[in-house]
Design a protein around this motif. Structure first.
Motif, PDB file in Angstrom:
ATOM      1  N   ILE A 133       0.810  -1.320   0.205  1.00  0.00           N
ATOM      2  CA  ILE A 133       0.173  -0.032   0.140  1.00  0.00           C
ATOM      3  C   ILE A 133       0.936   1.241  -0.158  1.00  0.00           C
ATOM      4  N   ILE A 134       2.259   0.861   0.262  1.00  0.00           N
ATOM      5  CA  ILE A 134       2.859   2.269   0.526  1.00  0.00           C
ATOM      6  C   ILE A 134       3.116   3.023  -1.019  1.00  0.00           C
ATOM      7  N   PRO A 135       3.282   2.794  -2.072  1.00  0.00           N
ATOM      8  CA  PRO A 135       3.280   3.543  -3.403  1.00  0.00           C
ATOM      9  C   PRO A 135       1.964   4.359  -3.397  1.00  0.00           C
ATOM     10  N   LYS A 136       0.808   3.886  -3.258  1.00  0.00           N
ATOM     11  CA  LYS A 136      -0.312   4.569  -3.169  1.00  0.00           C
ATOM     12  C   LYS A 136      -0.426   5.644  -2.335  1.00  0.00           C
ATOM     13  N   ILE A 137       0.063   5.251  -0.985  1.00  0.00           N
ATOM     14  CA  ILE A 137      -0.129   6.439   0.229  1.00  0.00           C
ATOM     15  C   ILE A 137       1.083   7.693  -0.469  1.00  0.00           C
ATOM     16  N   LEU A 138       2.216   6.917  -0.882  1.00  0.00           N
ATOM     17  CA  LEU A 138       3.185   8.091  -1.020  1.00  0.00           C
ATOM     18  C   LEU A 138       2.720   9.266  -2.365  1.00  0.00           C
ATOM     19  N   SER A 139       2.241   8.260  -3.326  1.00  0.00           N
ATOM     20  CA  SER A 139       1.641   9.375  -4.378  1.00  0.00           C
ATOM     21  C   SER A 139       0.652  10.342  -3.859  1.00  0.00           C
ATOM     22  N   SER A 140      -0.362   9.731  -2.843  1.00  0.00           N
ATOM     23  CA  SER A 140      -1.181  10.987  -2.295  1.00  0.00           C
ATOM     24  C   SER A 140      -0.421  12.009  -1.371  1.00  0.00           C
ATOM     25  N   LEU A 163       8.562  -8.770  -6.463  1.00  0.00           N
ATOM     26  CA  LEU A 163       7.970  -8.093  -7.761  1.00  0.00           C
ATOM     27  C   LEU A 163       6.698  -7.425  -7.830  1.00  0.00           C
ATOM     28  N   LEU A 164       5.914  -7.648  -6.927  1.00  0.00           N
ATOM     29  CA  LEU A 164       4.497  -7.102  -6.956  1.00  0.00           C
ATOM     30  C   LEU A 164       4.673  -5.565  -6.582  1.00  0.00           C
ATOM     31  N   LEU A 165       5.588  -5.499  -5.394  1.00  0.00           N
ATOM     32  CA  LEU A 165       5.926  -4.416  -4.817  1.00  0.00           C
ATOM     33  C   LEU A 165       6.577  -3.281  -5.762  1.00  0.00           C
ATOM     34  N   LYS A 166       7.505  -3.894  -6.802  1.00  0.00           N
ATOM     35  CA  LYS A 166       7.929  -3.050  -7.666  1.00  0.00           C
ATOM     36  C   LYS A 166       6.944  -2.669  -8.855  1.00  0.00           C
ATOM     37  N   GLN A 167       6.238  -3.477  -9.257  1.00  0.00           N
ATOM     38  CA  GLN A 167       5.277  -2.978 -10.126  1.00  0.00           C
ATOM     39  C   GLN A 167       4.444  -1.991  -9.391  1.00  0.00           C
ATOM     40  N   GLU A 168       4.003  -2.061  -8.349  1.00  0.00           N
ATOM     41  CA  GLU A 168       3.041  -1.212  -7.763  1.00  0.00           C
ATOM     42  C   GLU A 168       4.038   0.294  -7.664  1.00  0.00           C
ATOM     43  N   ILE A 169       5.404   0.316  -7.545  1.00  0.00           N
ATOM     44  CA  ILE A 169       5.976   1.381  -7.349  1.00  0.00           C
ATOM     45  C   ILE A 169       6.071   2.018  -8.848  1.00  0.00           C
ATOM     46  N   ASN A 170       6.248   1.202  -9.809  1.00  0.00           N
ATOM     47  CA  ASN A 170       6.301   1.862 -11.348  1.00  0.00           C
ATOM     48  C   ASN A 170       4.826   2.306 -11.696  1.00  0.00           C
ATOM     49  N   LYS A 171       3.944   1.662 -10.977  1.00  0.00           N
ATOM     50  CA  LYS A 171       2.476   2.353 -11.550  1.00  0.00           C
ATOM     51  C   LYS A 171       2.246   3.415 -11.313  1.00  0.00           C
ATOM     52  N   TYR A 172       2.903   3.873 -10.144  1.00  0.00           N
ATOM     53  CA  TYR A 172       2.747   5.484  -9.589  1.00  0.00           C
ATOM     54  C   TYR A 172       3.972   6.248 -10.055  1.00  0.00           C
ATOM     55  N   ASN A 173       4.844   5.559 -10.786  1.00  0.00           N
ATOM     56  CA  ASN A 173       5.853   6.591 -11.293  1.00  0.00           C
ATOM     57  C   ASN A 173       6.818   6.816 -10.112  1.00  0.00           C
ATOM     58  N   LEU A 174       7.348   6.173  -9.208  1.00  0.00           N
ATOM     59  CA  LEU A 174       7.911   6.470  -7.926  1.00  0.00           C
ATOM     60  C   LEU A 174       9.126   5.794  -7.813  1.00  0.00           C
TER      61      LEU A 174
END
Length: 280
Positions: A133-140, A163-174
């Motif tokens: 959930i961290i990338p989404k929080i960080l994006s906000s 891998l799932l966490l890296k994908q989520e990071i990339n999803k938010y361009n972080l």
């Protein structure tokens, strides 16, 4: 084969001790349950309200004289599953090795830029820690305060989880702002250098890392799991939907030194409770 060995070891050790302590569930508890002695104690370190966290398989809690939980939240969850053992459960917190934490924080160098407001989370990359959930929080948070914040995740885990966490990071361009540090033998310098520690776990029995951050003077924000309320002021514990605002407020608040000197008092209380338990 393992169960036969546990039975054999239990028979060999029986009658040699006044007290046998299993400081965790699993094999330790299974082995202790097979040893005949005056008294037997077992420690519970998991949140039994989550089936995936339970470690009671193969353990007979009937054989123990006292069941010690590491937090009141843990005790409630355990009794919720095993109400028949309510009268012989109690809570004793873990010791805080503050000297080791403070000394370790002075060792080595860290890969954290002081040009940013730095957040850190520490733990295994897995479902329990909920780093996904961290990338989404960080994006906000970045939408509110801009590019002034970075979030470091210290820990490793199964390849598919990473891998799932890296994908989520990339999803938010972080990729430049949500940094995977990997596993560190000594995470304390990172916690010490960070401006904020954030705990995102789905569950924790007694999140020792909160005490570690407190010893190091790092401000803390936690998602609202039951055990966090036993360790932090309620103003530091938030539902998931409120975490981005809580972090944003922390970033914009004036920095102030935090000195927590509660470890000595805490440890004296724990030692007193353990001594009382052993002497009953």
């Amino acid at each position: 084969m393992l169960l036969r060995r546990i039975d054999l070891i239990g028979k060999r050790l029986s009658g040699k001790y006044d007290v046998v302590i299993a400081y965790s569930e699993g094999i330790a508890a299974q082995m202790a349950s097979k040893i005949s002695c005056g008294r037997k104690l077992v420690w519970i370190h998991n949140d039994y309200s989550f089936d995936c966290a339970r470690g009671d398989s193969g353990t007979s809690f009937d054989s123990f004289d006292k069941i010690v939980c590491v937090s009141y939240a843990t005790q409630r969850s355990f009794v919720g599953v095993f109400p028949q053992f309510k009268e012989k459960t109690c809570t004793i917190y873990n010791i805080i090795n503050d000297k080791f934490i403070l000394d370790s924080a002075k060792e080595g160098t860290v890969e954290i830029s002081k040009n940013y407001f730095n957040i850190i989370s520490v733990g295994r990359i897995c479902y329990q820690k909920n780093f996904i959930i961290i990338p989404k929080i960080l994006s906000s948070v970045r939408n509110r305060v801009g590019d002034v914040v970075k979030w470091y995740i210290c820990g490793s885990g199964p390849e598919d989880e990473v891998l799932l966490l890296k994908q989520e990071i990339n999803k938010y361009n972080l990729s430049d702002y949500c940094i995977l540090l990997g596993a560190k033998d000594n995470p304390y310098p990172y916690i010490s250098e960070a401006d904020l520690f954030v705990m995102t776990s789905h569950y924790e029995s007694y999140p020792t890392v909160i005490n570690e951050a407190m010893v190091l003077g790092t401000p803390i924000i936690s998602i609202d799991i039951p055990s966090a309320y036993e360790m932090l002021d309620k103003s530091r514990v938030h539902p998931l939907k409120e975490i981005p605002n809580a972090i944003g407020n922390e970033i914009q608040a004036p920095k102030r030194p935090i000195v927590w000197k509660g470890a000595e008092k805490h440890n004296k209380g724990v030692i007193s409770e353990v001594e009382k338990l052993l002497n009953d």
